[in-house]
Design a protein around this motif. Structure first.
Motif, PDB file in Angstrom:
ATOM      1  N   UNK B   1       0.845  -1.209   0.000  1.00 32.89           N
ATOM      2  CA  UNK B   1       0.000   0.000   0.000  1.00 32.89           C
ATOM      3  C   UNK B   1       0.878   1.255   0.000  1.00 32.89           C
ATOM      4  N   UNK B   2       0.704   2.089  -1.020  1.00 35.07           N
ATOM      5  CA  UNK B   2       1.538   3.294  -1.097  1.00 35.07           C
ATOM      6  C   UNK B   2       1.194   4.282   0.022  1.00 35.07           C
ATOM      7  N   UNK B   3       2.166   5.070   0.343  1.00 39.91           N
ATOM      8  CA  UNK B   3       2.024   6.042   1.428  1.00 39.91           C
ATOM      9  C   UNK B   3       1.108   7.196   0.973  1.00 39.91           C
ATOM     10  N   UNK B   4       0.329   7.747   1.935  1.00 32.79           N
ATOM     11  CA  UNK B   4      -0.551   8.881   1.602  1.00 32.79           C
ATOM     12  C   UNK B   4       0.266  10.168   1.673  1.00 32.79           C
ATOM     13  N   UNK B   5       0.264  10.967   0.591  1.00 28.93           N
ATOM     14  CA  UNK B   5       1.019  12.226   0.600  1.00 28.93           C
ATOM     15  C   UNK B   5       0.145  13.371   1.119  1.00 28.93           C
ATOM     16  N   UNK B   6      -1.029  13.498   0.535  1.00 25.85           N
ATOM     17  CA  UNK B   6      -1.901  14.625   0.890  1.00 25.85           C
ATOM     18  C   UNK B   6      -3.181  14.087   1.516  1.00 25.85           C
ATOM     19  N   UNK B   7      -3.558  14.672   2.650  1.00 27.24           N
ATOM     20  CA  UNK B   7      -4.811  14.259   3.267  1.00 27.24           C
ATOM     21  C   UNK B   7      -5.594  15.524   3.629  1.00 27.24           C
ATOM     22  N   UNK B   8      -6.821  15.610   3.124  1.00 33.78           N
ATOM     23  CA  UNK B   8      -7.684  16.743   3.474  1.00 33.78           C
ATOM     24  C   UNK B   8      -8.891  16.198   4.226  1.00 33.78           C
ATOM     25  N   UNK B   9      -9.130  16.730   5.431  1.00 33.16           N
ATOM     26  CA  UNK B   9     -10.183  16.194   6.280  1.00 33.16           C
ATOM     27  C   UNK B   9     -11.252  17.235   6.554  1.00 33.16           C
ATOM     28  N   UNK B  10     -12.470  16.922   6.234  1.00 31.99           N
ATOM     29  CA  UNK B  10     -13.646  17.750   6.558  1.00 31.99           C
ATOM     30  C   UNK B  10     -13.456  19.218   6.182  1.00 31.99           C
ATOM     31  N   UNK B  11     -13.086  19.449   4.936  1.00 28.84           N
ATOM     32  CA  UNK B  11     -12.784  20.825   4.526  1.00 28.84           C
ATOM     33  C   UNK B  11     -14.064  21.619   4.281  1.00 28.84           C
ATOM     34  N   UNK B  12     -14.155  22.760   4.957  1.00 29.74           N
ATOM     35  CA  UNK B  12     -15.202  23.749   4.694  1.00 29.74           C
ATOM     36  C   UNK B  12     -14.484  25.004   4.235  1.00 29.74           C
ATOM     37  N   UNK B  13     -14.863  25.529   3.064  1.00 29.13           N
ATOM     38  CA  UNK B  13     -14.148  26.703   2.547  1.00 29.13           C
ATOM     39  C   UNK B  13     -15.017  27.461   1.566  1.00 29.13           C
ATOM     40  N   UNK B  14     -14.715  28.759   1.380  1.00 26.71           N
ATOM     41  CA  UNK B  14     -15.447  29.591   0.431  1.00 26.71           C
ATOM     42  C   UNK B  14     -14.875  30.990   0.426  1.00 26.71           C
ATOM     43  N   UNK B  15     -15.276  31.776  -0.587  1.00 25.69           N
ATOM     44  CA  UNK B  15     -14.736  33.126  -0.712  1.00 25.69           C
ATOM     45  C   UNK B  15     -15.319  34.053   0.342  1.00 25.69           C
ATOM     46  N   UNK B  24     -18.208  20.011   2.990  1.00 25.87           N
ATOM     47  CA  UNK B  24     -17.457  18.997   3.726  1.00 25.87           C
ATOM     48  C   UNK B  24     -16.808  18.069   2.704  1.00 25.87           C
ATOM     49  N   UNK B  25     -15.498  18.207   2.555  1.00 28.01           N
ATOM     50  CA  UNK B  25     -14.808  17.394   1.562  1.00 28.01           C
ATOM     51  C   UNK B  25     -13.642  16.672   2.222  1.00 28.01           C
ATOM     52  N   UNK B  26     -13.526  15.395   1.923  1.00 31.92           N
ATOM     53  CA  UNK B  26     -12.417  14.577   2.415  1.00 31.92           C
ATOM     54  C   UNK B  26     -11.750  13.917   1.228  1.00 31.92           C
ATOM     55  N   UNK B  27     -10.421  14.036   1.160  1.00 29.30           N
ATOM     56  CA  UNK B  27      -9.740  13.217   0.147  1.00 29.30           C
ATOM     57  C   UNK B  27      -8.380  12.756   0.667  1.00 29.30           C
ATOM     58  N   UNK B  28      -7.891  11.729   0.037  1.00 27.38           N
ATOM     59  CA  UNK B  28      -6.538  11.240   0.312  1.00 27.38           C
ATOM     60  C   UNK B  28      -5.858  11.018  -1.022  1.00 27.38           C
ATOM     61  N   UNK B  29      -4.609  11.471  -1.125  1.00 30.78           N
ATOM     62  CA  UNK B  29      -3.880  11.313  -2.382  1.00 30.78           C
ATOM     63  C   UNK B  29      -2.622  10.512  -2.105  1.00 30.78           C
ATOM     64  N   UNK B  30      -2.478   9.407  -2.813  1.00 28.40           N
ATOM     65  CA  UNK B  30      -1.298   8.567  -2.615  1.00 28.40           C
ATOM     66  C   UNK B  30      -0.102   9.162  -3.319  1.00 28.40           C
ATOM     67  N   UNK B  31       1.056   8.869  -2.736  1.00 26.12           N
ATOM     68  CA  UNK B  31       2.297   9.379  -3.306  1.00 26.12           C
ATOM     69  C   UNK B  31       2.490   8.838  -4.728  1.00 26.12           C
ATOM     70  N   UNK B  32       2.989   9.709  -5.598  1.00 25.64           N
ATOM     71  CA  UNK B  32       3.291   9.369  -6.994  1.00 25.64           C
ATOM     72  C   UNK B  32       2.085   8.822  -7.752  1.00 25.64           C
ATOM     73  N   UNK B  33       0.901   9.304  -7.359  1.00 21.38           N
ATOM     74  CA  UNK B  33      -0.296   8.873  -8.078  1.00 21.38           C
ATOM     75  C   UNK B  33      -0.883  10.042  -8.861  1.00 21.38           C
ATOM     76  N   UNK B  34      -1.761   9.736  -9.812  1.00 24.29           N
ATOM     77  CA  UNK B  34      -2.523  10.771 -10.500  1.00 24.29           C
ATOM     78  C   UNK B  34      -3.956  10.654  -9.983  1.00 24.29           C
ATOM     79  N   UNK B  35      -4.348  11.605  -9.166  1.00 27.79           N
ATOM     80  CA  UNK B  35      -5.686  11.557  -8.577  1.00 27.79           C
ATOM     81  C   UNK B  35      -6.555  12.607  -9.258  1.00 27.79           C
ATOM     82  N   UNK B  36      -7.735  12.176  -9.657  1.00 26.12           N
ATOM     83  CA  UNK B  36      -8.604  13.028 -10.457  1.00 26.12           C
ATOM     84  C   UNK B  36      -9.814  13.452  -9.634  1.00 26.12           C
TER      85      UNK B  36
END
Lengths: 317, 242, 304
Positions: B1-15, B24-36
């Motif tokens: 299992x590749x290591x997680x590089x970027x982790x965003x937890x429960x993001x609330x944001x706006x201008x 509320x957005x959660x994502x995880x991006x694995x190292x050296x991956x192309x995440x869409x």
């Protein structure tokens, strides 16, 4: 006692005249979002126009057409409007700061021409030889001033009512729409440049009317009356009162003119002589501080614009 | 299992405060991956990328890169945090030459000239035009320069906002392929795309956002044939998948 | 004719220095700064103070340099004045313009600059008095270069022109050869992209004000050297400097340089046909003429 009353009459007359000018400025800035950096040129055009048209015939310069007074006053306002038309046509379609610079330039140039073109304006010594309307029939100066005050205040009320009606009309809504979102207004098929131009001309005519009354009151106008500093004073009155609000504009005028007169009187009475030389300097620092301070801490003015909501949209409930 | 590089937890944001675009957005991006990231218009895809870049303020939630908290960084400090961001349009300085564009992003770097030389070796079409104004480049070459500017600072993570927008089908394919190639060299890429099918064929993992929330996520190869994707793009109202 | 041209070139150099700073501010912050010309006054007066200070401490500095009325003390003072003015410009932005900018109204900035100009001008008048002053009371005679056509030039004028050109050359190298120059151009073109490209906007904006202030101070000292120093320098120069930026095209530094010379020369030439009393009106006529022919200036690009 009589001295105080007669001063009060004088004060209210001048303040009311300036209030008319500030109302004209409010149409441009408050309702349309135009920064007129040379209000004084339109004030001056009204003043010189009125005296040239209504004055006694002169030998050393043109004018002195001895026109019926209301026609002369109207002519002054029209002169201001024509000046606005020329400037507006050239600059209103450009970036907003070109307009600010151009109007400022008009004011500098206007003062300069009035000071130099002796054949037109009497030059630096000013324009004299104007008989105030009906002055021959009222032999008491004080009575005349009271009557004049009545004329001025009724014109102020008329201007106020006219502008209140105007901003509540569909045209007024259009002005605010363009001020808030030009592109949206464009997409509704409106021509913002044209509408802004008419608002600029209308406002300038009102400022010119004030100039005409001012010159009539003194029966005299000189380049000293059209210095760019008057522009600052009028602006301070508007920003203190609250851009967009006509009642606020009138109140701001009385407040600032009162503060101006009081500070001048206080300094001349209590300050040492060597300081008195700097009365104007200190007063202009105060005006500058008022403008900057208001913009920093209370940009909506003491009396903010009351939003006029379109009625037709609400009835469908 | 590749290591997680970027982790965003429960993001609330706006201008604007009190008007969040991301609810509320959660994502995880694995190292050296192309995440869409895909989703209908107004889903908050671009806003999400901008929130990571620090361009849009994050109201609550946490973003971490290699375990380090990077929530609410200043946008001009991205490079220090090994992040680069390629905006959707106007992503190069037209008035500067191609070389100056690269010198600009590398002005704080110690081995700037070496990095620039490296970029020119990697992107030969740019090398030939290095003294020309960037405004003269074709659409595809502009995206190439924008990617080169991002890559020049040697980031761990590149955020790309619709790099294929406005390009010809061929140029679009080239830019997406470039992103794919970068991951094989160890760079991690988080990509927002409208060109869903094309991007999905190249991506490793895919997140679907709608109305500022996660809708679904899976391996891109699985989603490619999933009817859900079509449904969301046709504007079907699907509230909760999981 | 030749005399007017020579005088115009000199005035032009001073206007150019003022216009460079103004055009950068107008381009990056997108507002017409009516208080920019007051920076020339701040520069001229602070040099006056430093000059008195240095000449007092080390009288030897008060000796003239060659044929010029410029002294070593004044040269040194000019650099100090540039520092003071640059710092003032930055602080004015920090305390006034930046805070209004954050509320997001460009027209309020124009308006505020009116107020700031009024304050600076009158505070200077209050501190230094309303009378005109000079850096040096010695009269420097003009040298006759030729008698037909008549051409008289003061040594100081040559010095000012050369110094102004040198300053512009230095600025040219900074803008075209350094990454700071690129950063400046990048911020002017696309502030948000500049920010994500690693440029700290607030720092670049502060630097723009400092540069603008420095150049304005030099212009103020040069103006004072050739005319006299009074609190209304700003009032007299605001329109010519605006004219120079508009002629050059807002945002173009090279345009501002050229615009300065064009306005300087045109204003002096115009006085061959117009009575001299009309000189304050000439810059406005130049602005009008240009807006009719080429609204975006010689080097400017259309902006919204």
């Amino acid at each position: 006692m009589m001295g105080l009353i007669s001063y009060l009459v004088f004060f209210i007359t001048i303040a009311s005249i300036l209030a008319i000018a500030v109302l004209g400025l409010n149409l441009q800035w408050g309702n349309t979002g135009l920064f007129n950096g040379g209000v004084v040129a339109f004030f001056g055009a009204g003043a010189y126009g009125t005296l040239l048209l209504g004055g006694d015939p002169q030998s050393d310069h043109i004018g002195g057409f001895d026109l019926f007074y209301p026609l002369a006053l109207l002519g002054g306002a029209v002169a201001a409007g024509v000046l606005a038309w020329v400037v507006g046509r050239l600059t209103l379609h450009l970036r907003h700061d070109y307009f600010a610079i151009a109007t400022f330039g008009v004011a500098v140039t206007f003062e300069n021409v009035m000071r130099n073109a002796e054949g037109l304006s009497g030059g630096a010594k000013g324009l004299r030889g104007f008989t105030r309307p009906l002055e021959a029939f009222v032999n008491n100066g004080f009575t005349y001033n009271v009557l004049f005050l009545l004329v001025v205040t009724s014109l102020l009320v008329c201007t106020y009512l006219f502008l209140e009606r105007l901003i509540r009309s569909p045209y007024g809504r259009l002005l605010r729409a363009i001020r808030e979102d030009e592109i949206a207004a464009c997409s509704l098929g409106k021509k913002p440049d044209r509408i802004r131009l008419t608002a600029f001309i209308t406002g300038s005519c009102i400022v010119g009317l004030a100039g005409g009354l001012y010159a009539t009151f003194y029966a005299f106008v000189s380049p000293q009356d059209v210095l760019p500093t008057l522009t600052f004073q009028l602006w301070a009155m508007l920003i203190v009162g609250g851009a967009g609000n006509n009642r606020g504009a009138i109140f701001g005028t009385f407040l600032i003119w009162g503060a101006w007169s009081a500070s001048g009187w206080g300094l001349s009475r209590f300050a040492p002589v060597e300081v008195q030389l700097y009365t104007g300097t200190m007063q202009f620092i105060l005006i500058g501080l008022v403008i900057v301070g208001m913009l920093l801490w209370r940009p909506q003015g003491l009396f903010p614009e009351r939003l006029v909501v379109s009625q037709s949209g609400c009835k469908s409930k | 299992m590749a290591e997680i590089l970027l982790r965003a937890t429960d993001i609330v944001a706006g201008y604007v405060k009190d008007l969040p675009i991301l609810k509320k957005v959660n994502i995880e991006v694995k190292k050296a991956s192309l995440t869409l990231i895909i989703g209908p218009n107004g889903a908050g895809k671009s806003t999400f990328i901008k929130a990571i870049a620090g361009v849009v303020p994050v109201t609550s939630g946490q973003i971490s890169l290699s375990g380090q908290n990077i929530t609410g960084i200043r946008p001009d400090q991205m490079a220090q945090h090994s992040i680069a961001y390629v905006p959707q349009s106007d992503n190069i300085f037209r008035a500067l030459t191609i070389r100056q564009n690269l010198e600009l992003v590398l002005r704080k770097s110690k081995n700037g000239p070496a990095r620039i030389a490296e970029m020119f070796t990697r992107f030969p079409p740019l090398a030939g035009k290095q003294a020309e104004k960037a405004g003269t480049l074709s659409g595809g070459q502009r995206q190439m320069l924008a990617v080169a500017m991002a890559l020049a600072v040697d980031p761990l993570l590149i955020l790309m906002d619709e790099p294929s927008a406005g390009l010809s089908p061929k140029a679009a394919q080239e830019v997406l392929q470039l992103a794919r190639d970068l991951t094989s060299q160890g760079v991690t890429i988080l990509l927002v795309e409208q060109n869903v099918k094309q991007a999905m064929r190249l991506a490793d993992h895919c997140y679907i956002l709608a109305e500022g929330r996660n809708q679904h996520d899976a391996d891109a190869s699985i989603l490619l044939d999933d009817p859900i994707v079509g449904e969301i793009y046709l504007g079907g109202k699907r509230t909760n998948v999981s | 004719m030749i005399q007017s041209l020579a005088d115009g070139i000199l005035v032009g150099a001073i206007l150019s220095l003022g216009a460079i700073g103004l055009t950068m501010v107008m381009h990056i912050l997108r507002f017409a700064n009516f208080s920019h010309a007051e920076l020339l006054s701040i520069g001229a007066y602070s040099a006056l103070v430093f000059d008195a200070l240095f000449s007092g401490i080390l009288p030897i500095l008060a000796n003239k340099i060659g044929p010029f009325s410029m002294t070593w003390a004044l040269t040194l003072s000019m650099f100090c004045a540039m520092g003071v003015t640059g710092l003032s410009a930055m602080l004015i932005d920090r305390f006034v313009f930046k805070r209004i900018r954050e509320k997001g109204d460009e027209l309020s900035m124009v308006f505020a600059s009116f107020g700031v100009a009024m304050i600076i001008r009158n505070v200077l008048g209050l501190i230094f008095g309303l009378k005109s002053q000079l850096y040096s009371n010695d009269i420097v005679f003009a040298v006759m270069i030729s008698s037909d056509p008549m051409l008289l030039i003061k040594p100081d004028q040559v010095f000012v022109l050369l110094a102004a050109l040198l300053i512009m050359l230095v600025l040219h190298f900074v803008l075209s050869r350094t990454t700071f120059g690129y950063a400046l151009r990048a911020v002017a073109e696309n502030p948000s992209l500049a920010e994500v490209s690693g440029i700290r906007l607030s720092r670049v904006i502060a630097l723009v004000w400092i540069i603008g202030g420095c150049l304005a101070a030099a212009a103020g000292v040069f103006y004072g050297l050739n005319n006299h120093i009074n609190p209304v320098i700003g009032r007299d120069l605001v329109l010519p400097i605006f004219a120079a930026t508009i002629v050059g095209g807002i945002g173009s530094v090279y345009g501002a340089v050229l615009g300065g010379f064009i306005v300087g020369i045109a204003a002096n030439m115009a006085l061959l046909v117009l009575p001299s009393g009309y000189s304050p009106a000439v810059p406005f006529m130049i602005i009008l003429a240009l807006l009719l022919v080429r609204p975006h200036g010689l080097f400017g690009e259309p902006q919204t």
